[in-house]
Design a protein around this motif. Structure first.
Motif, PDB file in Angstrom:
ATOM      1  N   ARG A   1      44.244  38.586  36.125  1.00 52.40           N
ATOM      2  CA  ARG A   1      45.011  39.358  35.309  1.00 52.40           C
ATOM      3  C   ARG A   1      44.575  40.791  34.537  1.00 52.40           C
ATOM      4  O   ARG A   1      45.195  41.745  34.679  1.00 52.40           O
ATOM      5  CB  ARG A   1      45.770  38.524  33.868  1.00 52.40           C
TER       6      ARG A   1
ATOM      7  N   LEU B   1      44.228  43.274  37.418  1.00 52.68           N
ATOM      8  CA  LEU B   1      45.438  43.828  37.803  1.00 52.68           C
ATOM      9  C   LEU B   1      45.688  45.305  37.216  1.00 52.68           C
ATOM     10  O   LEU B   1      45.444  45.673  35.978  1.00 52.68           O
ATOM     11  CB  LEU B   1      46.608  43.184  37.471  1.00 52.68           C
TER      12      LEU B   1
ATOM     13  N   ASP C   1      48.017  48.383  35.726  1.00 54.79           N
ATOM     14  CA  ASP C   1      49.069  48.621  34.909  1.00 54.79           C
ATOM     15  C   ASP C   1      50.601  48.561  35.760  1.00 54.79           C
ATOM     16  O   ASP C   1      51.467  48.145  35.208  1.00 54.79           O
ATOM     17  CB  ASP C   1      49.090  49.778  33.816  1.00 54.79           C
TER      18      ASP C   1
ATOM     19  N   TYR D   1      52.956  45.475  36.096  1.00 55.49           N
ATOM     20  CA  TYR D   1      53.491  44.770  35.084  1.00 55.49           C
ATOM     21  C   TYR D   1      54.830  45.420  34.905  1.00 55.49           C
ATOM     22  O   TYR D   1      55.155  46.587  35.056  1.00 55.49           O
ATOM     23  CB  TYR D   1      52.576  45.058  33.728  1.00 55.49           C
TER      24      TYR D   1
ATOM     25  N   ARG E   1      51.387  45.184  28.903  1.00 50.40           N
ATOM     26  CA  ARG E   1      50.691  44.345  29.997  1.00 50.40           C
ATOM     27  C   ARG E   1      51.370  42.936  30.156  1.00 50.40           C
ATOM     28  O   ARG E   1      50.547  41.670  30.080  1.00 50.40           O
ATOM     29  CB  ARG E   1      49.081  44.149  29.903  1.00 50.40           C
TER      30      ARG E   1
ATOM     31  N   PRO F   1      53.567  40.245  34.674  1.00 49.13           N
ATOM     32  CA  PRO F   1      52.673  40.830  35.923  1.00 49.13           C
ATOM     33  C   PRO F   1      53.831  40.447  37.012  1.00 49.13           C
ATOM     34  O   PRO F   1      54.229  39.390  37.419  1.00 49.13           O
ATOM     35  CB  PRO F   1      51.389  40.147  36.068  1.00 49.13           C
TER      36      PRO F   1
ATOM     37  N   HIS G   1      55.625  36.338  41.619  1.00 52.75           N
ATOM     38  CA  HIS G   1      55.783  36.566  40.275  1.00 52.75           C
ATOM     39  C   HIS G   1      56.956  37.449  39.966  1.00 52.75           C
ATOM     40  O   HIS G   1      57.301  37.556  38.751  1.00 52.75           O
ATOM     41  CB  HIS G   1      54.632  37.428  39.941  1.00 52.75           C
TER      42      HIS G   1
END
Length: 82
Positions: free
Chosen positions: A10, A13, A15, A18, A24, A27, A33
């Motif tokens: 996480r 990853l 920005d 998201y 944040r 995600p 997801h």
């Protein structure tokens, strides 16, 4: 990527994946997801729901996911209404 993201993954990853990049949260690095963000949409603060809904639709389009939640679709269109 599995349906669970570790803390380390996480943190790595960008920005841009998201739904709420300034926080944040939500995600969406892959189709699974995007579906999870749709499922957890109800937990988003009310004032951020239109922004998150638009982000979900954008990422869903990118990954070929059909967004089925009428709530997400309604919030995505809220800012477009007069």
């Amino acid at each position: 990527m599995s349906d669970r993201i570790s803390y380390k993954e996480r943190e790595e990853l960008p920005d841009s994946v998201y739904g709420l990049p300034e926080r944040r949260e939500y995600p969406m690095p892959d189709a699974a997801h995007v579906r999870a963000a749709e499922a957890y949409f109800r937990y988003c603060p009310e004032e951020l729901k239109p922004k998150l809904a638009r982000a979900i639709l954008a990422r869903a389009k990118e990954y070929g996911v059909d967004v089925e939640s009428p709530t997400v679709l309604d919030y995505a269109n809220k800012s477009l209404r007069v």
